[in-house]
Design a protein around this motif. Structure first.
Motif, PDB file in Angstrom:
ATOM      1  N   ALA A  59      16.451  -0.302   2.886  1.00 46.85           N
ATOM      2  CA  ALA A  59      16.156  -0.030   1.477  1.00 46.85           C
ATOM      3  C   ALA A  59      15.171   1.132   1.440  1.00 46.85           C
ATOM      4  N   HIS A  60      15.224   1.908   0.341  1.00 48.61           N
ATOM      5  CA  HIS A  60      14.397   3.113   0.278  1.00 48.61           C
ATOM      6  C   HIS A  60      13.728   3.208  -1.087  1.00 48.61           C
ATOM      7  N   LEU A  82       8.511  -0.216   8.666  1.00 47.84           N
ATOM      8  CA  LEU A  82       8.091   0.575   7.513  1.00 47.84           C
ATOM      9  C   LEU A  82       7.934   2.014   7.990  1.00 47.84           C
ATOM     10  N   HIS A  83       8.635   2.940   7.309  1.00 45.18           N
ATOM     11  CA  HIS A  83       8.617   4.333   7.775  1.00 45.18           C
ATOM     12  C   HIS A  83       8.574   5.260   6.579  1.00 45.18           C
ATOM     13  N   VAL A  89       9.316   6.088   1.063  1.00 45.46           N
ATOM     14  CA  VAL A  89       9.100   5.148   2.159  1.00 45.46           C
ATOM     15  C   VAL A  89      10.363   4.321   2.352  1.00 45.46           C
ATOM     16  N   GLY A  90      10.706   4.119   3.614  1.00 46.55           N
ATOM     17  CA  GLY A  90      11.891   3.340   3.946  1.00 46.55           C
ATOM     18  C   GLY A  90      11.529   2.009   4.559  1.00 46.55           C
ATOM     19  N   GLU A 147       0.828  -1.203   0.000  1.00 48.27           N
ATOM     20  CA  GLU A 147       0.000   0.000   0.000  1.00 48.27           C
ATOM     21  C   GLU A 147       0.870   1.263   0.000  1.00 48.27           C
ATOM     22  N   ALA A 148       1.931   1.257   0.797  1.00 50.49           N
ATOM     23  CA  ALA A 148       2.801   2.436   0.872  1.00 50.49           C
ATOM     24  C   ALA A 148       3.510   2.677  -0.452  1.00 50.49           C
ATOM     25  N   VAL A 149       3.968   1.605  -1.092  1.00 53.18           N
ATOM     26  CA  VAL A 149       4.656   1.753  -2.372  1.00 53.18           C
ATOM     27  C   VAL A 149       3.677   2.268  -3.434  1.00 53.18           C
TER      28      VAL A 149
END
Length: 778
Positions: A475-476, A436-437, A382-383, A374-376
């Motif tokens: 990873a970012h 997830l940040h 997002v990290g 969802e974040a991607v």
């Protein structure tokens, strides 16, 4: 010439009066001629007109009383079939049905048209009222008032009744007719009955329900309907005993049903409620009856699945099933409520368990992957952080799994505390966590540093402080792509690099890491292939007496000659074997090969074999050693098993028990790389080792660092006082050998004497009483 129709009618004689001639050549048939009797049957429409003239030359559609329909059907059927038709025709007048047999004769008219001769036969008369009286199961009666001299109604007399009404009163029509109604009613019911009938005379209530006990003791439930014309009343009685019985059964089922139920009217007001509902919701019956259905519903719910409030304010999950039902003469809705609170809680628990870790309550891998996707998809920076605790297994092995579980819970709390509302932490399994940040790279790196600092602080477990660390791979997105699985792989690759860098650190993914990881995986594949093909070798390095320089034993060392890479350093492939679990079968293979080789040596010198900590985690290490000795025929006193400090750290009590069982086989136990651990002296108290091997780092520093000489002399002195043989590793110069001799070291090992060599080359060295290095050392 007379007309054809005239000739026919002239020959009918007396039947002519009962006949009619219909001209069917028109779209709407017409009457040409009507006899007097037939005309009476049709009904005279013009009083005073000559017989037969009232209906001549008139359409059948003008015939009244429904006879036109019957006559048109006769005409159509006779003309269609070309044959005579016989059928009854009926008309009603004055409450009497007159049914006449009618015959239709089709003929050809004089003008070539179609003509039908209709002959009316015998007519029967039926009293419709009497027929209706007899045909119904309802009781029907006609009654009239009985008044006193002042005109007040005192009773009612039965003028007529049907069999059904007589049966309800347990009498016959003949006995009941002309008698007063009060003579058939129980005394207690006379006054109410007379009052209701009298009220109907003035136009009041015309229907009601009543019950009374008959003379034979049976109970009669009636629905009474009244129609008044002056002092004459028409009464219809309907036996509703079956209906009342069903209502009683329904009420019994309603009242004593364990399912909470209530009846509500069209306005939503509660009309009736059962005991189960009052008990379940906590309202007394009187209070419940003052509620409406909406008063029970908690906000935010609707449909069959609702949330209801009980009297104490608690909220329950329910499913409500409703349906229409008559109740005491009005339309009502029956509501049945099934409490599904526990079911919903169980469903929520199951759903939570499917997406959360049972130990820490954190999201699990499945939910984390969904949130990452969802974040991607949101296309925001997002990290992703992959975390692995350092030396967590050591906590499990030394303090037990309950302590390990407690540590994981504390780690979860500290990770939560490090995050803002934009962050999500999950436990992926074991001691692996992921975060997830939503942040840019600088904030992501700062978060990783905070986490490392937080997890490096001591944890209180079972009354003692335990310190662990954490390695983090980052990873970012979008920098490293927007594929969730790809980001996870890259963060995991960075984590592997962080652990390789010495742990307690963080690494951000770099493309070069992929190549290193692929190289490691390639090395693992080649190692597995080499094991399957038995392409590995065992080389041997002598151990010599520090004084005489005679060979006292040899250490078995694993070597790998790769067809393309050449010799692969143990420093490269041994860590891979340890991480993949290959070290256990490799160690077993080296043990068996070394025992077979040593058993064939010309001199009975000892053979030293290293045991990995992973081998101590196998269920039958002692059996493996016993089989290697038995299959090779090697004397157990010639076998030395070398262990590292890690064996003493992991499951120390269990591992010490294994060491005692190995000692019981007759083999010797040595501790390798002594002096590099922080609690080495405690190991000597825990287990009586046969040999101490001084780590090569101290030997290399001799002549350069005073501290190194002090450590070496202290270990040699300690071994001498405890009766333990000391061995110095990594001896490469005459100066080092000289210092070790002066310090009292028992045995030495290193390139000064020999590099590890294949088995065939070693046999010549073992055969000689002294090796070729003696001349150089003399």
């Amino acid at each position: 010439m007379p007309a054809y129709e005239d000739l026919v009618l002239g020959n009918l004689g007396r039947m002519a009066s009962r006949s009619a001639l219909v001209d069917a050549s028109f779209a709407s048939p017409r009457l040409l001629w009507v006899g007097e009797t037939f005309e009476e049957w049709l009904g005279r429409s013009e009083p005073g007109a000559a017989p037969g003239s009232a209906w001549a030359d008139r359409a059948l559609d003008e015939v009244t009383g429904g006879l036109s329909y019957a006559l048109r059907e006769i005409v159509a059927e006779a003309l269609a079939g070309g044959e005579p038709v016989r059928t009854p025709c009926a008309r009603v007048a004055g409450g009497v049905a007159y049914t006449t047999e009618m015959v239709g004769l089709p003929m050809a008219g004089r003008s070539g048209g179609l003509v039908l001769l209709c002959l009316a036969g015998r007519t029967t008369r039926t009293n419709l009222l009497k027929t209706l009286f007899r045909s119904t199961r309802q009781g029907m009666a006609a009654i009239t008032t009985v008044r006193d001299g002042a005109g007040a109604v005192t009773d009612f007399r039965i003028l007529s009744l049907n069999d059904a009404a007589a049966a309800m009163m347990r009498t016959t029509v003949e006995r009941a007719q002309w008698r007063r109604l009060s003579t058939f009613l129980p005394a207690a019911t006379v006054a109410p009955m007379l009052a209701r009938l009298s009220a109907a005379l003035s136009g009041d209530k015309r229907h009601y329900e009543t019950s009374y006990t008959r003379a034979d003791g049976s109970l009669l439930h009636l629905r009474v309907e009244i129609a008044a014309i002056g002092d004459l009343l028409g009464v219809t009685l309907t036996d509703i005993g079956d209906l009342k019985a069903r209502e009683a059964s329904a009420r019994l089922l309603f009242e004593h049903n364990p399912v909470p139920m209530w009846l509500s009217g069209e306005d939503g007001a509660v009309l009736a409620v059962n005991d189960a509902a009052t008990g379940h919701y906590g309202f007394p019956r009187e209070d419940f009856l003052h509620l409406s259905a909406g008063d029970l519903v908690a906000p935010g719910a609707g449909g069959p699945s609702q949330r209801h409030r009980r009297r104490d304010g608690s909220v329950i999950d329910v499913e409500v099933f409703s349906g229409p039902i008559p109740f005491e003469g009005v339309s009502a809705t029956l509501n049945a409520c099934v409490d599904v609170t526990e079911q919903r809680r169980a469903e929520r628990r199951i759903a939570h368990m499917a997406h959360h870790d049972a130990l820490t309550g954190l999201p699990n891998r499945v939910l984390f992957h969904d949130r990452l996707a969802e974040a991607v998809a949101a296309e925001v920076p997002v990290g992703l952080l992959c975390l692995d605790l350092d030396h967590f297994k050591l906590v499990n092995d030394t303090l037990g799994h309950p302590a390990g579980d407690a540590l994981l819970r504390q780690v979860a709390e500290r990770l939560r505390a490090c995050l803002t509302a934009d962050g999500l932490v999950a436990r992926l399994g074991g001691d692996e966590f992921a975060i997830l940040h939503r942040a840019e790279r600088p904030a992501l790196l700062a978060l990783a540093d905070r986490i490392i600092a937080a997890l490096c602080r001591p944890f209180a477990l079972d009354g003692q402080d335990v310190t662990v660390g954490v390695s983090i791979g980052l990873a970012h997105a979008p920098e490293h792509g927007r594929d969730p699985d790809g980001l996870l792989r890259k963060a995991d690759t960075a984590l592997y690099a962080a652990k390789a860098d010495g742990r307690r650190t963080r690494r951000l993914f770099e493309p070069a890491m992929d190549a290193a990881l692929q190289g490691r995986r390639s090395l693992e594949r080649d190692l597995r292939a080499a094991m399957a093909a038995e392409a590995l070798e065992v080389h041997y390095q002598p151990l010599v007496d520090a004084r005489s320089l005679a060979v006292t034993g040899c250490e078995a060392l694993l070597r790998w000659r790769h067809p393309e890479r050449g010799f692969v350093s143990p420093a490269d492939f041994i860590p891979v074997a340890e991480e993949t679990g290959l070290i256990a079968p490799l160690g077993e293979w080296v043990l068996a090969r070394a025992c077979r080789e040593a058993a064939a040596w010309p001199r009975p010198v000892r053979i030293a074999v290293n045991l990995s900590p992973a081998q101590f985690r196998t269920p039958d290490l002692v059996g493996t050693v016993a089989r290697a000795l038995a299959e090779s025929g090697l004397d157990p006193v010639r076998l030395e098993l070398e262990i590292t400090e890690q064996v003493m750290l992991e499951e120390s009590a269990a591992n010490i028990a294994v060491l005692h069982r190995l000692r019981g086989l007759g083999v010797r136990i040595a501790i390798d790389d002594f002096g590099t651990g922080y609690a080495s002296l405690s190991y000597l108290r825990a287990f009586p080792f046969d040999k101490i091997k001084i780590d090569r780092s101290f030997t290399a520093a001799l002549g350069h660092e005073a501290a190194a000489l002090a450590v070496v002399q202290a270990v040699i002195g300690l071994g001498a006082s405890l009766g333990i043989t000391t061995v110095a590793e990594g001896v490469e110069t005459e100066a080092q050998l000289s210092v070790l001799r002066r310090s009292g070291c028992d045995e030495v090992q290193g390139f000064l004497f020999s590099r590890p060599v294949p088995a065939a080359d070693l046999r010549a060295l073992v055969a000689a009483s002294a090796g070729p290095w003696m001349a150089a050392a003399a």
